[in-house]
Write a protein that holds these residues in place. Structure first.
Motif, mmCIF file in Angstrom:
data_model
loop_
_atom_site.group_PDB
_atom_site.id
_atom_site.type_symbol
_atom_site.label_atom_id
_atom_site.label_comp_id
_atom_site.label_asym_id
_atom_site.label_seq_id
_atom_site.Cartn_x
_atom_site.Cartn_y
_atom_site.Cartn_z
ATOM 1 N N ALA A 185 0.841 -1.209 0.000
ATOM 2 C CA ALA A 185 0.000 0.000 0.000
ATOM 3 C C ALA A 185 0.872 1.254 0.000
ATOM 4 O O ALA A 185 0.567 2.237 -0.678
ATOM 5 N N VAL A 186 1.960 1.233 0.755
ATOM 6 C CA VAL A 186 2.859 2.400 0.808
ATOM 7 C C VAL A 186 3.564 2.568 -0.536
ATOM 8 O O VAL A 186 3.692 3.682 -1.048
ATOM 9 N N LYS A 187 3.990 1.453 -1.124
ATOM 10 C CA LYS A 187 4.642 1.520 -2.451
ATOM 11 C C LYS A 187 3.704 2.118 -3.487
ATOM 12 O O LYS A 187 4.132 2.836 -4.396
ATOM 13 N N ALA A 188 2.410 1.802 -3.345
ATOM 14 C CA ALA A 188 1.435 2.263 -4.350
ATOM 15 C C ALA A 188 1.157 3.760 -4.246
ATOM 16 O O ALA A 188 0.596 4.346 -5.175
ATOM 17 N N CYS A 189 1.507 4.372 -3.134
ATOM 18 C CA CYS A 189 1.280 5.817 -2.977
ATOM 19 C C CYS A 189 2.449 6.596 -3.580
ATOM 20 O O CYS A 189 3.511 6.043 -3.846
ATOM 21 N N GLY A 190 2.262 7.900 -3.730
ATOM 22 C CA GLY A 190 3.308 8.761 -4.275
ATOM 23 C C GLY A 190 4.446 8.970 -3.274
ATOM 24 O O GLY A 190 4.407 8.440 -2.152
ATOM 25 N N PRO A 191 5.453 9.777 -3.664
ATOM 26 C CA PRO A 191 6.651 9.950 -2.836
ATOM 27 C C PRO A 191 6.424 10.683 -1.519
ATOM 28 O O PRO A 191 7.290 10.694 -0.668
ATOM 29 N N THR A 192 5.247 11.280 -1.334
ATOM 30 C CA THR A 192 4.995 11.947 -0.053
ATOM 31 C C THR A 192 4.614 10.947 1.045
ATOM 32 O O THR A 192 4.492 11.326 2.202
ATOM 33 N N VAL A 193 4.407 9.686 0.662
ATOM 34 C CA VAL A 193 4.037 8.682 1.676
ATOM 35 C C VAL A 193 5.205 7.730 1.915
ATOM 36 O O VAL A 193 5.741 7.126 0.985
ATOM 37 N N GLY A 194 5.611 7.623 3.181
ATOM 38 C CA GLY A 194 6.659 6.684 3.577
ATOM 39 C C GLY A 194 6.168 5.826 4.726
ATOM 40 O O GLY A 194 5.004 5.926 5.148
ATOM 41 N N ALA A 195 7.064 4.974 5.221
ATOM 42 C CA ALA A 195 6.684 4.101 6.341
ATOM 43 C C ALA A 195 7.912 3.801 7.182
ATOM 44 O O ALA A 195 9.022 3.716 6.655
ATOM 45 N N GLY A 308 15.376 8.151 6.275
ATOM 46 C CA GLY A 308 14.533 8.871 7.238
ATOM 47 C C GLY A 308 14.879 10.348 7.250
ATOM 48 O O GLY A 308 14.003 11.208 7.239
ATOM 49 N N ARG A 309 16.178 10.647 7.272
ATOM 50 C CA ARG A 309 16.589 12.064 7.287
ATOM 51 C C ARG A 309 16.087 12.759 6.028
ATOM 52 O O ARG A 309 15.624 13.905 6.075
ATOM 53 N N ARG A 310 16.183 12.075 4.907
ATOM 54 C CA ARG A 310 15.740 12.679 3.643
ATOM 55 C C ARG A 310 14.244 12.982 3.688
ATOM 56 O O ARG A 310 13.808 14.053 3.309
ATOM 57 N N PHE A 311 13.481 12.003 4.174
ATOM 58 C CA PHE A 311 12.020 12.200 4.232
ATOM 59 C C PHE A 311 11.684 13.412 5.100
ATOM 60 O O PHE A 311 10.783 14.186 4.807
#
Ligand SMILES: O=C1C[C@@H](C(=O)O)NC(=O)N1
Length: 358
Positions: A185-195, A308-311
């Motif tokens: 589900a996270v992969k399917a979202c755009g780059p603003t979504v991480g986990a 994580g730092r990048r996000f």
């Protein structure tokens, strides 16, 4: 590199993007264990008593943490609550607060004032999107709301999709994901979504979590297939997935004296958190889930430190940690000087790398 045979390993310090540092004497015991585990930057959870719902409370907490560990970067969050209005979001952004944590009401420790209707927070989310604050989701539904045969996390995933579609520029973190379905589900979202992925979900399954109070946490660890999907995700090098330990200390007494199945939820990993991620990968190599070739220094540095730092739009760390095999074993617990507080550590007795800062 061959993780299982390697004697010495150098890595950038870890960024642990999900920690519980508590308050009072327990906080004083916990904060020094952050650097002990090889971490120089933490994203701190707001589920205190009372929960941190005002900017003033968050800043006061941050200054206490900072005075206990001046060499750690503490990223702070507000607890999502009706009092966290768009005006509070503007003030939080101006005060350097990083995110807002959403706890579904009653789903875990100190979440009684959590959220029962997400739609009522849409104006707050719009303000967060505008001010670039991160929305951190405890991605589970209440047991009473999960369809039979679905995990509490899987039942939450349509909500993640809805929020992302409605607020595409809002950075969202699905915290401590535990299922293969959540990874997809996270992969399917755009780059603003991480986990975030914890250390303990790389080695625990529901069997242990249901019979050992020190392995009991929320979300509950799942079956071996889900655990192995998380391990594969960690070594995939996908920057959407980064480290967040959800290290969650509870007094040892509260864990051991509880009736079966009633212990407070939380696995404490902080003092050995980097080593426990490596241990999770080593065990997966032993099971044949991944191979030695899958674990490279670059991927470890990415997952543990850089992604994580990048996000969170932070610079890379200039420090270094050194891990060496010296026969060190994880002790049973950490305690304060007068012994009045003791917290049991996950995987006590297991041999792990020794860690030092350089
Ligand atoms: O989400 C959470 C909260 C945490 C805690 O103890 O605060 N413990 C958990 O196991 N999961």
């Amino acid at each position: 590199m061959q993780l299982k045979g390697i004697q010495r390993l150098e890595l950038p310090p870890a960024a642990d993007m999900h920690v519980h540092l508590r308050q009072g004497e327990l906080m004083e015991l916990m904060v020094p264990t952050v650097r002990q585990g090889g971490v120089d930057t933490v994203f701190v959870m707001p589920n205190l008593i009372p929960p941190l719902t005002t900017v003033e409370q968050v800043l006061e907490y941050q200054s206490k943490l900072q005075s206990l560990a001046p060499d750690v970067t503490f990223l702070m969050s507000l607890f999502l609550h009706p009092s966290v209005t768009p005006e509070v979001i503007a003030k939080a952004a101006a005060s350097g607060i990083t995110g807002v944590k959403m706890y579904p009401q009653g789903v875990t420790t100190n979440s009684e004032s959590g959220v029962s209707n997400l739609e009522s927070f849409y104006a707050t989310f719009a303000a967060m999107e505008q001010h670039d604050l991160v929305l951190n989701l405890h991605g589970e539904v209440l047991e009473s709301l999960a369809p039979a045969g679905t995990t509490l996390e899987e039942a939450f995933l349509p909500t993640l999709k809805t929020l992302h579609e409605r607020f595409p520029k809002l950075r969202i973190v699905l915290e401590h994901c535990t299922t293969a379905a959540a990874v997809e589900a996270v992969k399917a979202c755009g780059p603003t979504v991480g986990a975030t992925i914890t250390a303990h979900h790389l080695y625990l399954t529901s069997d242990e979590a249901h019979c050992d109070p020190f392995a009991f946490c929320k979300p509950i660890p799942k079956n071996p297939t889900d655990r192995d999907a998380l391990v594969r995700t960690v070594v995939s090098g996908n920057p959407k997935f980064f480290f967040g330990s959800d290290s969650a200390p509870h007094p040892l007494q509260s864990k051991t004296s509880a009736e079966k199945g009633k212990a407070p939820a939380g696995v404490y990993t902080q003092p050995y958190v980097t080593q426990l991620v490596l241990l999770g990968l080593e065990e997966a190599i032993d099971r044949g889930v991944i191979t030695e070739a899958d674990v490279t220094e670059e991927k470890l540095a990415g997952f543990l430190s850089q992604f994580g730092r990048r996000f969170y739009k932070l610079p890379e760390s200039s420090g270094k940690i050194v891990l060496e095999r010296k026969g060190e074993k994880i002790p049973a617990s950490v305690s304060n000087k007068d012994g009045s507080i003791e917290v049991g550590i996950s995987k006590a007795g297991t041999e792990v790398f020794s860690l030092r800062w350089e």
